[in-house]
Write an enzyme that holds these catalytic residues in place. Structure first.
Site, PDB file in Angstrom:
ATOM      1  N   GLU A  19      15.951  18.243  22.023  1.00  0.00           N
ATOM      2  CA  GLU A  19      15.219  18.092  21.247  1.00  0.00           C
ATOM      3  C   GLU A  19      16.123  16.838  20.703  1.00  0.00           C
ATOM      4  O   GLU A  19      14.903  15.912  19.753  1.00  0.00           O
ATOM      5  CB  GLU A  19      14.408  18.389  20.089  1.00  0.00           C
ATOM      6  CG  GLU A  19      13.811  19.837  20.450  1.00  0.00           C
ATOM      7  CD  GLU A  19      13.553  21.345  20.161  1.00  0.00           C
ATOM      8  OE1 GLU A  19      12.481  21.515  19.896  1.00  0.00           O
ATOM      9  OE2 GLU A  19      15.140  21.658  19.793  1.00  0.00           O
ATOM     10  N   SER A 189      13.120  24.872  22.373  1.00  0.00           N
ATOM     11  CA  SER A 189      12.840  23.514  23.503  1.00  0.00           C
ATOM     12  C   SER A 189      12.628  24.541  24.890  1.00  0.00           C
ATOM     13  O   SER A 189      12.731  23.934  25.899  1.00  0.00           O
ATOM     14  CB  SER A 189      13.797  22.680  23.343  1.00  0.00           C
ATOM     15  OG  SER A 189      14.918  23.039  24.186  1.00  0.00           O
ATOM     16  N   TYR A 258       8.625  18.357  27.606  1.00  0.00           N
ATOM     17  CA  TYR A 258       9.786  16.996  27.539  1.00  0.00           C
ATOM     18  C   TYR A 258       9.241  16.008  28.638  1.00  0.00           C
ATOM     19  O   TYR A 258       9.634  14.848  28.529  1.00  0.00           O
ATOM     20  CB  TYR A 258      10.909  17.434  27.030  1.00  0.00           C
ATOM     21  CG  TYR A 258      10.904  18.044  25.366  1.00  0.00           C
ATOM     22  CD1 TYR A 258      10.611  17.230  24.446  1.00  0.00           C
ATOM     23  CD2 TYR A 258      11.455  19.405  25.556  1.00  0.00           C
ATOM     24  CE1 TYR A 258      10.450  18.434  22.760  1.00  0.00           C
ATOM     25  CE2 TYR A 258      11.598  19.817  23.416  1.00  0.00           C
ATOM     26  CZ  TYR A 258      11.334  19.409  23.530  1.00  0.00           C
ATOM     27  OH  TYR A 258      11.363  20.088  21.499  1.00  0.00           O
ATOM     28  N   ARG A 298       6.678  25.727  10.905  1.00  0.00           N
ATOM     29  CA  ARG A 298       5.648  25.550  11.383  1.00  0.00           C
ATOM     30  C   ARG A 298       5.648  27.220  11.924  1.00  0.00           C
ATOM     31  O   ARG A 298       6.658  27.286  12.719  1.00  0.00           O
ATOM     32  CB  ARG A 298       5.518  24.351  13.145  1.00  0.00           C
ATOM     33  CG  ARG A 298       4.653  25.004  13.498  1.00  0.00           C
ATOM     34  CD  ARG A 298       4.424  24.034  14.500  1.00  0.00           C
ATOM     35  NE  ARG A 298       5.631  24.908  15.564  1.00  0.00           N
ATOM     36  CZ  ARG A 298       6.006  24.013  16.592  1.00  0.00           C
ATOM     37  NH1 ARG A 298       6.437  22.603  16.479  1.00  0.00           N
ATOM     38  NH2 ARG A 298       6.975  25.417  17.688  1.00  0.00           N
ATOM     39  N   ASP A 300       4.540  30.155  14.662  1.00  0.00           N
ATOM     40  CA  ASP A 300       3.849  29.980  16.256  1.00  0.00           C
ATOM     41  C   ASP A 300       3.945  31.660  16.834  1.00  0.00           C
ATOM     42  O   ASP A 300       3.927  32.544  16.893  1.00  0.00           O
ATOM     43  CB  ASP A 300       4.995  29.384  17.018  1.00  0.00           C
ATOM     44  CG  ASP A 300       5.726  27.866  16.849  1.00  0.00           C
ATOM     45  OD1 ASP A 300       4.397  27.392  16.012  1.00  0.00           O
ATOM     46  OD2 ASP A 300       6.338  27.679  17.819  1.00  0.00           O
ATOM     47  N   GLU A 312       7.167  32.648  16.366  1.00  0.00           N
ATOM     48  CA  GLU A 312       8.871  32.351  15.911  1.00  0.00           C
ATOM     49  C   GLU A 312       8.453  31.450  14.800  1.00  0.00           C
ATOM     50  O   GLU A 312       7.000  30.523  14.698  1.00  0.00           O
ATOM     51  CB  GLU A 312       9.681  31.596  16.889  1.00  0.00           C
ATOM     52  CG  GLU A 312       8.928  30.950  17.774  1.00  0.00           C
ATOM     53  CD  GLU A 312       9.687  29.704  18.555  1.00  0.00           C
ATOM     54  OE1 GLU A 312      11.560  29.836  18.442  1.00  0.00           O
ATOM     55  OE2 GLU A 312       9.527  28.485  19.428  1.00  0.00           O
ATOM     56  N   ASN A 314       9.240  27.797  12.875  1.00  0.00           N
ATOM     57  CA  ASN A 314      10.297  26.632  13.302  1.00  0.00           C
ATOM     58  C   ASN A 314      10.402  26.258  11.785  1.00  0.00           C
ATOM     59  O   ASN A 314       9.439  25.202  11.134  1.00  0.00           O
ATOM     60  CB  ASN A 314       9.729  25.301  14.030  1.00  0.00           C
ATOM     61  CG  ASN A 314       9.648  26.066  15.943  1.00  0.00           C
ATOM     62  OD1 ASN A 314      10.454  26.720  16.378  1.00  0.00           O
ATOM     63  ND2 ASN A 314       8.623  27.199  16.045  1.00  0.00           N
ATOM     64  N   GLY A 318       8.410  19.821  14.907  1.00  0.00           N
ATOM     65  CA  GLY A 318       8.461  18.422  15.393  1.00  0.00           C
ATOM     66  C   GLY A 318       7.642  16.777  14.159  1.00  0.00           C
ATOM     67  O   GLY A 318       6.951  18.034  14.164  1.00  0.00           O
TER      68      GLY A 318
HETATM   69  N1  LIG Z   1       7.361  37.326  24.440  1.00  0.00           N
HETATM   70  C1  LIG Z   1       6.772  37.036  25.264  1.00  0.00           C
HETATM   71  N2  LIG Z   1       5.406  35.854  25.718  1.00  0.00           N
HETATM   72  C2  LIG Z   1       4.735  35.083  26.147  1.00  0.00           C
HETATM   73  N3  LIG Z   1       5.164  34.423  26.339  1.00  0.00           N
HETATM   74  C3  LIG Z   1       6.854  34.056  26.088  1.00  0.00           C
HETATM   75  C4  LIG Z   1       6.840  34.958  25.569  1.00  0.00           C
HETATM   76  N4  LIG Z   1       8.175  34.740  24.710  1.00  0.00           N
HETATM   77  C5  LIG Z   1       8.322  32.914  24.660  1.00  0.00           C
HETATM   78  N5  LIG Z   1       7.473  32.568  26.123  1.00  0.00           N
HETATM   79  C6  LIG Z   1       6.832  31.413  26.280  1.00  0.00           C
HETATM   80  O1  LIG Z   1       8.258  30.462  26.382  1.00  0.00           O
HETATM   81  C7  LIG Z   1       7.783  29.308  25.679  1.00  0.00           C
HETATM   82  C8  LIG Z   1       9.255  29.560  24.385  1.00  0.00           C
HETATM   83  O2  LIG Z   1       9.920  30.203  24.168  1.00  0.00           O
HETATM   84  P1  LIG Z   1      10.243  30.971  22.593  1.00  0.00           P
HETATM   85  O3  LIG Z   1      10.629  32.311  22.399  1.00  0.00           O
HETATM   86  O4  LIG Z   1       9.026  29.457  21.666  1.00  0.00           O
HETATM   87  O5  LIG Z   1      11.477  30.062  22.564  1.00  0.00           O
HETATM   88  P2  LIG Z   1      11.356  27.888  21.495  1.00  0.00           P
HETATM   89  O6  LIG Z   1      12.512  28.428  20.616  1.00  0.00           O
HETATM   90  O7  LIG Z   1      12.573  27.384  22.895  1.00  0.00           O
HETATM   91  O8  LIG Z   1      10.488  27.736  21.711  1.00  0.00           O
HETATM   92  C9  LIG Z   1       6.536  29.890  24.139  1.00  0.00           C
HETATM   93  O9  LIG Z   1       6.180  28.562  23.883  1.00  0.00           O
HETATM   94  C10 LIG Z   1       6.422  30.652  25.772  1.00  0.00           C
HETATM   95  O10 LIG Z   1       5.092  29.996  26.443  1.00  0.00           O
HETATM   96 MG   LIG Z   2       8.321  28.109  20.738  1.00  0.00          MG
END
Ligand SMILES: Nc1ncnc2c1ncn2[C@@H]1O[C@H](COP(=O)(O)OP(=O)(O)O)[C@@H](O)[C@H]1O
Ligand SMILES: [Mg+2]
Length: 363
Positions: A19, A189, A258, A298, A300, A312, A314, A318
């Site tokens: 990022e 990311s 990205y 943030r 999510d 999660e 953050n 961003g």
């Molecule tokens: N348990 C889950 N169920 C459905 N979609 C998921 C799940 N975990 C991750 N994703 C998808 O993958 C994306 C990235 O995962 P995430 O855990 O947010 O990691 P990062 O820290 O890389 O953003 C999420 O925004 C979502 O679209």
């Molecule tokens: Mg995420």
């Protein structure tokens, strides 16, 4: 009346994560919008290799990148130490730092620890909250402890995977099933994140996640909308109205984030039922408090029907003027410039409040 001197604010950006370029655009935004009646911003870029640029080198690098273009900082020629004396001298002259570096050595507590060692106030989360926010295995353990709704998950340490992959797969099938998501515990990311539909795919997905970290996470796939809430404050944080990410592909992957400008739509704010919105805001604040966060974050979510599940947090989201975090506050009546001022004031207040406790770091 004499004017009080402007505070020297070190804007720290770039860094070693994927990022990096987003962080450069965030810094351009902050440097452009910051209230220069109160603050004297000093840019410190960190290259992808981890070399800190001087303020002059940083300003020159930024001048060479058109506003809003996603480009990396140039690397200085020759083998330089990561932090030269000129850089550390200039850091020592700051009044406060504004870290905007995402991911490894920016958002994971290491940079925050360094700023603590310098005795420098800084915006955003402290060491522990940063580290918890970065490590999804620890983050989720803390969220569970705080009774926050999260997707079921299993942690797969690399050494266990190498010792007994079949045993690990059997445990995942018994506890999580399919479809699921495999991801590195420490990343961001969406790198190393895969959706897994069958036993055949699971091994490769775990291997891929373990390319990025010594721990992988396998999580039940949640089928729902992706909703984000911005949190601002220290001891009594407040939550913004929610926003929504609508990925075009199967999930919000690296390309959607990205590479492809049309990879996802960002709706800020999004209209939801008042009760659902309130529940999301309560959970966002609870998640913030659970990791002992400060300044900003943030949070999510997945929204399944009317039920939020925390995905999660953050701690350095961003921060470009069109990123979700500033846009959500803008929608709540806090313009970008004021948001920057408030984050700096919160960082200074947190630093000052620690002086009142004997065990906390003193300047
Ligand atoms: N348990 C889950 N169920 C459905 N979609 C998921 C799940 N975990 C991750 N994703 C998808 O993958 C994306 C990235 O995962 P995430 O855990 O947010 O990691 P990062 O820290 O890389 O953003 C999420 O925004 C979502 O679209
Ligand atoms: Mg995420």
């Amino acid at each position: 009346m004499a004017q009080s001197p402007r505070l020297r604010v070190g804007v720290l950006f770039g860094g070693e994560s994927a990022e990096h370029e987003v962080s450069v655009v965030s810094a351009q935004g902050v440097l452009q919008a910051i209230d220069r009646d109160r603050f004297d911003p000093v840019p410190f870029g960190v290259t992808k290799e981890g070399t800190w640029l001087t303020a002059e080198e940083s300003a020159a690098a930024l001048a060479g990148i058109p506003a809003g273009a996603y480009r990396p900082l140039p690397t200085p020629a020759g083998r330089e130490p990561k932090i030269r004396a000129e850089v550390s001298n200039a850091l020592n002259e700051l009044d406060v730092a504004f870290p905007l570096i995402h991911g490894t050595r920016g958002e994971d507590g290491t940079l925050q620890g360094f700023l603590e060692l310098l005795g420098l106030p800084y915006t955003g989360a402290g060491v522990a909250a940063s580290a918890l926010g970065m490590d999804k295995a620890l983050m989720k353990a803390v969220f569970r402890q705080a009774a926050l709704p999260t997707a079921d998950f299993l942690v797969v340490p690399a050494h266990e995977w190498r010792a007994d992959a079949t045993g690990v797969i059997d445990r995942i099938e018994a506890a999580i099933g399919y479809p699921n998501f495999a991801k590195p515990a420490n990343m961001g990311s969406s790198l190393g994140v895969s959706k897994v539909s069958s036993r055949q795919e699971l091994g490769a997905a775990i291997e891929e996640a373990l390319r990025y970290d010594r721990k992988a996470l396998v999580e039940a796939a949640i089928s729902g909308r992706e909703i984000e809430v911005a949190v601002l404050g220290n001891d009594e944080p407040r939550a913004s109205p929610p926003g929504e990410i609508i990925p075009r592909g199967e999930f919000y992957d690296y390309a959607a984030k990205y590479l492809d400008p049309d990879g996802a739509d960002l709706v800020a704010p999004v209209r939801l039922e008042p009760g659902v919105e309130k529940r999301l805001q309560e959970l966002a604040i609870a998640a913030f408090k659970a990791i002992d966060c400060a300044g900003m974050a943030r949070v999510d979510f997945f929204l399944v029907g009317d039920d939020p599940i925390v995905n999660e947090i953050n701690t350095i989201p961003g921060f470009t003027p069109i990123s979700m975090y500033p846009k959500l506050w803008e929608a709540a009546g806090i313009p970008y410039r004021e948001l920057i001022s408030e984050l700096i004031d919160l960082g200074l207040a947190r630093h000052a409040s620690k002086r009142g406790h004997r065990g906390c770091a003193r300047a």
